[in-house]
Design an enzyme around this catalytic site. Structure first.
Site, PDB file in Angstrom:
ATOM      1  N   LEU A  92      11.697 -11.278 -88.183  1.00  0.00           N
ATOM      2  CA  LEU A  92      13.097 -11.302 -87.739  1.00  0.00           C
ATOM      3  C   LEU A  92      13.994 -10.785 -88.864  1.00  0.00           C
ATOM      4  O   LEU A  92      14.033 -11.349 -89.950  1.00  0.00           O
ATOM      5  CB  LEU A  92      13.518 -12.723 -87.347  1.00  0.00           C
ATOM      6  CG  LEU A  92      12.636 -13.427 -86.311  1.00  0.00           C
ATOM      7  CD1 LEU A  92      13.302 -14.732 -85.867  1.00  0.00           C
ATOM      8  CD2 LEU A  92      12.344 -12.533 -85.107  1.00  0.00           C
ATOM      9  N   ALA A  93      14.691  -9.704 -88.561  1.00  0.00           N
ATOM     10  CA  ALA A  93      15.519  -9.083 -89.598  1.00  0.00           C
ATOM     11  C   ALA A  93      16.839  -8.602 -89.010  1.00  0.00           C
ATOM     12  O   ALA A  93      17.383  -7.579 -89.414  1.00  0.00           O
ATOM     13  CB  ALA A  93      14.766  -7.927 -90.232  1.00  0.00           C
TER      14      ALA A  93
ATOM     15  N   ARG B 242      27.124 -13.316 -96.156  1.00  0.00           N
ATOM     16  CA  ARG B 242      27.404 -13.955 -97.444  1.00  0.00           C
ATOM     17  C   ARG B 242      26.915 -13.158 -98.659  1.00  0.00           C
ATOM     18  O   ARG B 242      27.194 -13.521 -99.796  1.00  0.00           O
ATOM     19  CB  ARG B 242      26.806 -15.369 -97.454  1.00  0.00           C
ATOM     20  CG  ARG B 242      27.656 -16.328 -96.620  1.00  0.00           C
ATOM     21  CD  ARG B 242      27.273 -17.752 -96.885  1.00  0.00           C
ATOM     22  NE  ARG B 242      26.063 -18.125 -96.173  1.00  0.00           N
ATOM     23  CZ  ARG B 242      25.239 -19.101 -96.550  1.00  0.00           C
ATOM     24  NH1 ARG B 242      25.495 -19.783 -97.646  1.00  0.00           N
ATOM     25  NH2 ARG B 242      24.168 -19.386 -95.844  1.00  0.00           N
TER      26      ARG B 242
ATOM     27  N   ARG C 284      11.796   8.425-117.694  1.00  0.00           N
ATOM     28  CA  ARG C 284      12.436   8.553-116.382  1.00  0.00           C
ATOM     29  C   ARG C 284      11.449   9.140-115.371  1.00  0.00           C
ATOM     30  O   ARG C 284      10.354   9.554-115.733  1.00  0.00           O
ATOM     31  CB  ARG C 284      13.694   9.410-116.520  1.00  0.00           C
ATOM     32  CG  ARG C 284      14.818   8.664-117.271  1.00  0.00           C
ATOM     33  CD  ARG C 284      16.015   9.558-117.503  1.00  0.00           C
ATOM     34  NE  ARG C 284      16.456  10.186-116.267  1.00  0.00           N
ATOM     35  CZ  ARG C 284      17.152  11.318-116.202  1.00  0.00           C
ATOM     36  NH1 ARG C 284      17.485  11.960-117.319  1.00  0.00           N
ATOM     37  NH2 ARG C 284      17.520  11.813-115.050  1.00  0.00           N
TER      38      ARG C 284
ATOM     39  N   TYR D  44      15.201  14.879-126.280  1.00  0.00           N
ATOM     40  CA  TYR D  44      15.257  14.888-124.826  1.00  0.00           C
ATOM     41  C   TYR D  44      14.265  15.916-124.323  1.00  0.00           C
ATOM     42  O   TYR D  44      14.371  17.114-124.647  1.00  0.00           O
ATOM     43  CB  TYR D  44      16.667  15.235-124.317  1.00  0.00           C
ATOM     44  CG  TYR D  44      16.681  15.386-122.812  1.00  0.00           C
ATOM     45  CD1 TYR D  44      16.283  14.325-121.999  1.00  0.00           C
ATOM     46  CD2 TYR D  44      17.031  16.585-122.195  1.00  0.00           C
ATOM     47  CE1 TYR D  44      16.240  14.450-120.619  1.00  0.00           C
ATOM     48  CE2 TYR D  44      16.997  16.723-120.813  1.00  0.00           C
ATOM     49  CZ  TYR D  44      16.600  15.646-120.033  1.00  0.00           C
ATOM     50  OH  TYR D  44      16.552  15.773-118.672  1.00  0.00           O
TER      51      TYR D  44
ATOM     52  N   TYR E  87      19.359  22.271-118.188  1.00  0.00           N
ATOM     53  CA  TYR E  87      20.363  22.351-117.137  1.00  0.00           C
ATOM     54  C   TYR E  87      21.481  23.280-117.574  1.00  0.00           C
ATOM     55  O   TYR E  87      22.067  23.096-118.638  1.00  0.00           O
ATOM     56  CB  TYR E  87      20.904  20.931-116.894  1.00  0.00           C
ATOM     57  CG  TYR E  87      21.856  20.788-115.725  1.00  0.00           C
ATOM     58  CD1 TYR E  87      21.507  21.263-114.469  1.00  0.00           C
ATOM     59  CD2 TYR E  87      23.080  20.151-115.883  1.00  0.00           C
ATOM     60  CE1 TYR E  87      22.373  21.108-113.398  1.00  0.00           C
ATOM     61  CE2 TYR E  87      23.950  19.989-114.810  1.00  0.00           C
ATOM     62  CZ  TYR E  87      23.590  20.471-113.569  1.00  0.00           C
ATOM     63  OH  TYR E  87      24.432  20.313-112.504  1.00  0.00           O
TER      64      TYR E  87
ATOM     65  N   SER F 228      12.860  20.084-136.447  1.00  0.00           N
ATOM     66  CA  SER F 228      13.904  19.137-136.056  1.00  0.00           C
ATOM     67  C   SER F 228      15.180  19.828-135.596  1.00  0.00           C
ATOM     68  O   SER F 228      15.515  20.919-136.053  1.00  0.00           O
ATOM     69  CB  SER F 228      14.259  18.248-137.243  1.00  0.00           C
ATOM     70  OG  SER F 228      13.134  17.477-137.568  1.00  0.00           O
TER      71      SER F 228
ATOM     72  N   ARG G  49      18.161  30.495-135.925  1.00  0.00           N
ATOM     73  CA  ARG G  49      19.377  29.869-136.452  1.00  0.00           C
ATOM     74  C   ARG G  49      20.168  30.881-137.256  1.00  0.00           C
ATOM     75  O   ARG G  49      19.637  31.892-137.702  1.00  0.00           O
ATOM     76  CB  ARG G  49      19.015  28.669-137.329  1.00  0.00           C
ATOM     77  CG  ARG G  49      18.167  29.042-138.520  1.00  0.00           C
ATOM     78  CD  ARG G  49      17.470  27.828-139.099  1.00  0.00           C
ATOM     79  NE  ARG G  49      16.693  28.193-140.269  1.00  0.00           N
ATOM     80  CZ  ARG G  49      15.599  27.583-140.656  1.00  0.00           C
ATOM     81  NH1 ARG G  49      15.113  26.566-139.950  1.00  0.00           N
ATOM     82  NH2 ARG G  49      14.951  27.951-141.730  1.00  0.00           N
TER      83      ARG G  49
HETATM   84  C1  UD1 Z   1      16.142 -21.718 -89.350  1.00  0.00           C
HETATM   85  C2  UD1 Z   1      15.455 -22.798 -88.516  1.00  0.00           C
HETATM   86  C3  UD1 Z   1      15.474 -24.101 -89.293  1.00  0.00           C
HETATM   87  C4  UD1 Z   1      14.793 -23.918 -90.628  1.00  0.00           C
HETATM   88  C5  UD1 Z   1      15.431 -22.780 -91.389  1.00  0.00           C
HETATM   89  C6  UD1 Z   1      14.624 -22.466 -92.622  1.00  0.00           C
HETATM   90  C7  UD1 Z   1      15.902 -22.231 -86.187  1.00  0.00           C
HETATM   91  C8  UD1 Z   1      16.707 -22.543 -84.973  1.00  0.00           C
HETATM   92  N1  UD1 Z   1      16.166 -22.934 -87.266  1.00  0.00           N
HETATM   93  O1  UD1 Z   1      17.496 -22.138 -89.472  1.00  0.00           O
HETATM   94  O2  UD1 Z   1      14.801 -25.114 -88.552  1.00  0.00           O
HETATM   95  O3  UD1 Z   1      14.843 -25.117 -91.368  1.00  0.00           O
HETATM   96  O4  UD1 Z   1      15.479 -21.585 -90.588  1.00  0.00           O
HETATM   97  O5  UD1 Z   1      15.297 -21.555 -93.424  1.00  0.00           O
HETATM   98  O6  UD1 Z   1      15.032 -21.387 -86.122  1.00  0.00           O
HETATM   99  N2  UD1 Z   1      17.760 -14.232 -86.875  1.00  0.00           N
HETATM  100  C9  UD1 Z   1      17.781 -13.115 -86.074  1.00  0.00           C
HETATM  101  N3  UD1 Z   1      18.460 -13.166 -84.883  1.00  0.00           N
HETATM  102  C10 UD1 Z   1      19.142 -14.273 -84.483  1.00  0.00           C
HETATM  103  C11 UD1 Z   1      19.123 -15.402 -85.318  1.00  0.00           C
HETATM  104  C12 UD1 Z   1      18.429 -15.350 -86.509  1.00  0.00           C
HETATM  105  O7  UD1 Z   1      17.181 -12.091 -86.396  1.00  0.00           O
HETATM  106  O8  UD1 Z   1      19.711 -14.228 -83.391  1.00  0.00           O
HETATM  107  C13 UD1 Z   1      17.033 -14.190 -88.147  1.00  0.00           C
HETATM  108  C14 UD1 Z   1      17.980 -14.261 -89.334  1.00  0.00           C
HETATM  109  O9  UD1 Z   1      18.296 -12.962 -89.797  1.00  0.00           O
HETATM  110  C15 UD1 Z   1      17.188 -15.036 -90.360  1.00  0.00           C
HETATM  111  C16 UD1 Z   1      16.246 -15.896 -89.528  1.00  0.00           C
HETATM  112  O10 UD1 Z   1      16.215 -15.340 -88.238  1.00  0.00           O
HETATM  113  O11 UD1 Z   1      16.392 -14.182 -91.175  1.00  0.00           O
HETATM  114  C17 UD1 Z   1      16.696 -17.362 -89.488  1.00  0.00           C
HETATM  115  O12 UD1 Z   1      17.949 -17.463 -88.883  1.00  0.00           O
HETATM  116  P1  UD1 Z   1      19.077 -18.431 -89.431  1.00  0.00           P
HETATM  117  O13 UD1 Z   1      20.244 -18.309 -88.545  1.00  0.00           O
HETATM  118  O14 UD1 Z   1      19.268 -18.208 -90.874  1.00  0.00           O
HETATM  119  O15 UD1 Z   1      18.397 -19.853 -89.184  1.00  0.00           O
HETATM  120  P2  UD1 Z   1      18.705 -21.193 -89.963  1.00  0.00           P
HETATM  121  O16 UD1 Z   1      19.945 -21.786 -89.409  1.00  0.00           O
HETATM  122  O17 UD1 Z   1      18.616 -20.989 -91.404  1.00  0.00           O
END
Ligand code: UD1
Ligand code: CA
Length: 453
Positions: A11-12, A18, A319, A352, A373, A391, A426
């Site tokens: 889930l991302a 924040r 680099r 360099y 460059y 040098s 030189r």
């Molecule tokens: C969730 C858990 C909680 C647990 C905690 C641990 C649930 C309802 N709660 O709470 O029990 O203790 O994680 O950290 O699962 N996300 C989505 N789509 C959404 C909602 C969330 O992709 O609609 C993803 C967020 O980006 C995040 C993850 O799911 O990476 C968790 O969601 P978040 O809202 O942070 O859950 P918590 O309230 O922290």
């Protein structure tokens, strides 16, 4: 477990408000790699055959990163953020293909270790329908609490929905779960959003599974495995944990570090045996250091390779594209970019070396610059085997210095130098005897005239 198939759903879709950043949260980095990459790596090391990544709207960069790391990953979009169960359902099509185990992970929880995922899967192999990663934080507020009756996990109560007694429970949901693939869609479809946040909570699968006579278990994990990131401060905390792990790996690979806490590594840094890394060295991404090499203090390396027995720094900068050969030396205040220094080549001080080659055993004198460059494009400099650059020379690219050639100190070299020749590029020195005394006499006379006038 080898015979059980596994899908990982990451889930991302979170915005990461924040973080106060224009970058989606999972695109922030620790150990020079995105949070998402860390999670996807753990998933593939845990033996998942398929991966689904759930991204938010306008998250093309997240989708691109997922595909870059795991080309076979299926990308799903969650257009509205309605909760963790809703997010998992976005990957319905992948789940419906039928897997024994489905792992659900959060993209902002990058320290999860493959062995932890394997333990969750093992609980399913043992007959549980749901395995929840649990932990006992010092401060449980904000987390879902595990409701355990007679030693059985019966439900998870989200913080906002918990009664006072439930809130006193210390054991919490880490967020990571493994769920039996046969039951997952059926369970998800029964989840509603009648709760404090009006969200579809994934955590409800536990209670629903119980109601269907299925078993749910908690698997106690290390807090780091479930350490999530919501703020820049937490990003730094997680980075610190990762650095500890990477330093431990470096010690196991045979690296000597007298002040490991001052050495910063990338997740992909590799070391041969008997490497020494002095204090205050930074390894950006893509660095490999071969056996016996020494990286002296205050050096900075990225996308570079260091050959066996080579010596880098102190205060060296490698680099991208720097390839340092065996026993070669790159000394203090030397910068190397997109250049090969062949075996035994040396640039000991203040140079360099950009876009070119320094042949085997060649010596680059102090203050030498590869003028690569011209303000519009980059050109190459090629220094032959055994050549000697005096040098403070400027080698104006494109230019070739033949094998064994000498360049006199302070030269500006604009034309190719044949092998074994001497090039003096030189201005010839001029001597004017008594010139300075005459200047002083003139000044003294002018002062006298000023005083009397
Ligand atoms: C969730 C858990 C909680 C647990 C905690 C641990 C649930 C309802 N709660 O709470 O029990 O203790 O994680 O950290 O699962 N996300 C989505 N789509 C959404 C909602 C969330 O992709 O609609 C993803 C967020 O980006 C995040 C993850 O799911 O990476 C968790 O969601 P978040 O809202 O942070 O859950 P918590 O309230 O922290
Ligand atoms: Ca969270």
């Amino acid at each position: 477990m080898a015979d059980r198939t596994c899908l990982a759903v990451v889930l991302a879709a979170g915005e990461g408000t924040r973080m106060r950043s224009s970058l989606p949260k999972v695109m922030h980095q620790i150990g020079s790699e995105t949070l998402l990459r860390h999670v996807l790596r753990a998933v593939s090391q845990a033996g998942a055959q398929a991966t689904a990544v759930v991204v938010g709207p306008d998250h093309a960069a997240v989708a691109a990163e997922a595909t870059k790391v795991s080309p076979d990953a299926a990308i799903f979009q969650q257009t509205q953020r309605l909760g963790t169960a809703h997010a998992v359902l976005a990957a319905r099509e992948a789940i419906a293909r039928g897997f024994d185990d489905v792992l659900v992970l959060f993209g902002d929880t990058p320290l999860v270790q493959p062995q932890t995922l394997t333990r969750l899967r093992a609980a399913l192999a043992d007959g549980a329908a749901v395995a929840v990663a649990s932990f006992t934080p010092a401060d449980p507020s904000g987390y879902g609490r595990l409701i355990v009756e007679d030693g059985q996990l019966v439900d998870i109560r989200e913080d906002k929905d918990a009664s006072e007694t439930e809130r006193a429970i210390r054991i919490c949901n880490g967020g990571l779960m493994a769920i039996d693939g046969k039951h997952l869609l059926g369970l998800l479809e029964r989840i509603d959003n009648r709760n404090a946040k009006n969200e579809y909570y994934l955590t409800n699968v536990v209670g629903l599974a119980r109601q269907s006579g299925l078993r749910a278990v908690a698997v106690e994990v290390d807090e780091d495995d479930v350490r999530g990131i919501n703020t820049k401060a937490q990003l730094a905390e997680v980075e610190a944990v990762l650095q500890q792990r990477l330093r431990r790996n470096a010690f196991e690979a045979g690296v000597t570090m007298i002040a490991p806490e001052t050495v910063f590594l990338s997740a992909d840094t590799t070391f041969g045996n008997d490497v020494t890394v002095e204090p205050y060295v930074v390894f950006g991404p893509g660095v490999s250091v071969a056996s016996g090499a020494v990286i002296h203090a205050f050096s900075h390396l990225s996308e570079a390779s260091v050959g066996e027995g080579a010596s880098i720094g102190p205060y060296a900068r490698l680099r991208p594209g720097a390839q340092i050969g065996k026993q070669a030396r790159v000394g203090n205040f030397v910068e190397v970019k997109q250049a090969v220094m062949e075996d035994g080549a040396k640039a000991n001080h203040l140079a360099y070396i950009g876009d070119g080659r320094v042949g085997e055993g060649a010596n680059i004198g102090a203050g030498t610059i590869f003028c690569n460059y011209d303000g519009a494009s980059k050109q190459r400099t090629d220094v032959g085997k055994g050549a000697f650059i005096g040098s403070n020379s400027a080698l104006v690219a494109p230019v070739t210095i033949g094998d064994g050639a000498y360049v006199g100190s302070g030269s500006v070299i604009t034309e190719n130098v044949p092998a074994n020749a001497l090039a003096l590029g030189r201005i010839r020195q001029v001597i004017k005897e008594g010139w300075a005394s005459r200047l002083r006499d003139l000044k003294a006379a002018a002062r006298k005239k000023g005083a009397s006038g």
